[in-house]
Design an enzyme around this catalytic site. Structure first.
Site, PDB file in Angstrom:
ATOM      1  CG  ASP A 232      36.596  41.718  48.008  1.00  0.00           C
ATOM      2  OD1 ASP A 232      36.422  40.562  47.585  1.00  0.00           O
ATOM      3  OD2 ASP A 232      35.803  42.286  48.784  1.00  0.00           O
ATOM      4  CD  GLU A 263      35.037  38.796  44.219  1.00  0.00           C
ATOM      5  OE1 GLU A 263      34.321  37.878  44.610  1.00  0.00           O
ATOM      6  OE2 GLU A 263      35.078  39.907  44.776  1.00  0.00           O
TER       7      GLU A 263
END
Ligand code: CA
Length: 489
Positions: A232, A263
């Site tokens: 993340d 990400e």
């Protein structure tokens, strides 16, 4: 057995009900997902967040996977730790690789506050101080009283963080950097330096923090035995950290593949390739530029001809995980840029049927988003099946028009019936001559998406005038392949 195409699925959307049933649903559907062509699954963050309904990114305790009575709940939004473990086992038994969502940029929901010396910085340029040194009351004490040191007795205090966004004493929101701390040097340059995103920002330059992350990663992998990781918010974390961590993980895995996808939320291809250079391709990245291309085209702007220009899948195909939408791009979410429903089948045809990139199917497209009145994407399951069975072999592109574009896959010997002609239009319906190659001479094709009902026959060279409808996508398969698909053989 012939090699199958990999297909990832993001197994959650933002507005799932807080019913604690996701892990059980995933376990119950494991075989059905595998049959649908899913080979990799990205499960949401499994850690205890700020409340029971936390989607998972407001991480409170990385060691609480739905096991301890903390934040008013034992289970998380998705269920208990035992149910999580059972889901992972069921998915793996069905042949699906499980990706854990790793959230290490921030912590939230602290157990207590501390008085900390800090400076306030300009939110639009975090390199710019806008106050002198002052004392703030920061939510930075994490002592996990509900867990009482089980698995790990580490507790967190302000020295483990770089900054925060709330002064409890003054009830003031801002971006505060703790005195003696620096933002990580190598992060995204947006807002001057985008190390800080939200909550209490982990100081990954701190040796105690690094040691704790390593210890936790070993514990988590050992407890759950996931296959890969989804990382993340990598643009907000020291670029070197994950490069070094992934190397360590892979060295420890003794040659076993440990797939990783990060990400990095930026539509700028230059930022993505810069990041990949720094992490030396230790991970793939989600193809954010392609998502925005889909979004813009679905809103009627841009040309289909340039759909793939400067996308990750075009520039660094082996590093691209392609997707149409995700939990952040849904209506009402932080990065709202939802691809309009009419364009979704076109977007999925591009990511599922082309040779390059690993496609990631979004839960909200597969099952719909009932809370927002959004239906499942029409034809998605069929497109996944076509990917699984027939989207193989050489590719030739026909991105030669502002509205009607197409490509062909010429099939390979390892997959009987493989080969497909894909034609889509963002405007009126129409036809395009595409070349399937001499192996398809005289073959009759049918549109597996049911947009066109008449058959098309290829000439002696394997060329044919393929057709599609307005704002639609057609996938032409040979008659035997088409019949096999309808009969689910
Ligand atoms: Ca950070």
């Amino acid at each position: 057995m012939a090699e199958k195409n990999e297909t990832m699925m993001q197994y959650f959307e933002w507005y799932l009900p807080d019913d604690g049933l996701l892990w059980r649903r995933a376990a119950a559907r494991a075989d059905a997902l595998a049959a649908a062509g899913v080979t990799q699954i990205w499960l949401p963050p499994a850690y205890k967040g700020t409340s029971r309904s936390d989607v998972g990114y407001g991480v409170y305790d990385l060691y609480d996977l739905g096991e301890f009575d903390q934040k008013g709940t034992v289970r998380t939004k998705y269920g208990t730790k035992e149910e999580y473990k059972a889901a992972v086992r069921a998915l793996q038994k069905a042949g699906i690789k499980v990706f854990a969502d790793i959230v290490l940029n921030q912590k939230m929901g602290a157990d207590g506050t501390e008085r900390v010396q800090a400076v306030e910085v300009d939110p639009a340029n975090r390199e710019q101080d806008i106050s002198g040194e002052m004392t703030i009351e920061a939510w930075t004490k994490f002592t996990f009283p509900g867990r009482q040191g089980k698995y790990d007795d580490f507790t967190w205090n302000w020295t483990h963080f770089s900054g925060t966004d709330w002064d409890e004493a003054a009830k003031k929101k801002g971006v505060f950097r703790f005195v003696g701390k620096n933002w990580n040097r190598e992060t995204d340059p947006e807002n001057g330096n985008f190390d800080y995103l939200m909550g209490a920002d982990l100081d990954t330059d701190n040796e105690e923090v690094r040691r704790e992350i390593r210890k936790w990663a070993r514990w988590y992998a050992g407890e759950i035995g996931f296959d890969g990781v989804r990382l993340d918010a990598v643009k907000h974390i020291s670029f070197e950290m994950y490069r070094d961590a992934l190397r360590e993980v892979r060295a420890a895995a003794g040659g076993r593949d440990v797939p990783a996808v990060g990400e990095y939320w930026s539509a700028d291809i230059g930022r993505l390739t810069h990041y990949l250079d720094i992490v030396q391709d230790e991970m793939k990245l989600f193809d954010v530029p392609l998502h925005y291309r889909f979004h813009d085209l679905s809103e009627g702007s841009g040309s289909m001809r340039s759909m793939l220009d400067n996308t990750l899948v075009q520039v660094r195909p082996d590093d691209a995980v392609t997707f149409a939408d995700n939990h952040d791009t849904e209506p009402g979410q932080a990065l709202e840029s939802f691809v309009q429903p009419w364009f979704k089948p076109l977007a999925y045809a591009v990511i599922l049927l082309r040779a390059q990139g690993t496609p990631c199917v979004f839960y909200g497209d597969y099952y719909g988003i009932p809370s927002r009145g959004i239906a499942p994407t029409g034809g998605l399951r069929r497109l996944m099946k076509i990917r699984q069975l027939y989207a193989y072999g050489e590719e030739a592109d026909y991105f030669d028009d502002d509205h009607i574009v197409g490509f062909v896959r010429r099939g390979d010997a390892a997959h009987p019936g493989s080969g497909a002609a894909v034609l889509m239009s963002s405007g009126e319906g129409g036809v395009k001559q595409m070349d399937m190659g001499p192996a398809f001479k005289g073959q009759t094709f049918y549109d597996a998406m049911g947009v066109c009902t008449d058959a098309v026959t290829a000439d002696e060279n394997g060329r044919a005038q393929f057709e599609t409808g307005g704002g639609n996508v057609s996938v032409w398969l040979t008659q035997p392949a088409y019949e096999c698909l309808l009969l689910e053989c």
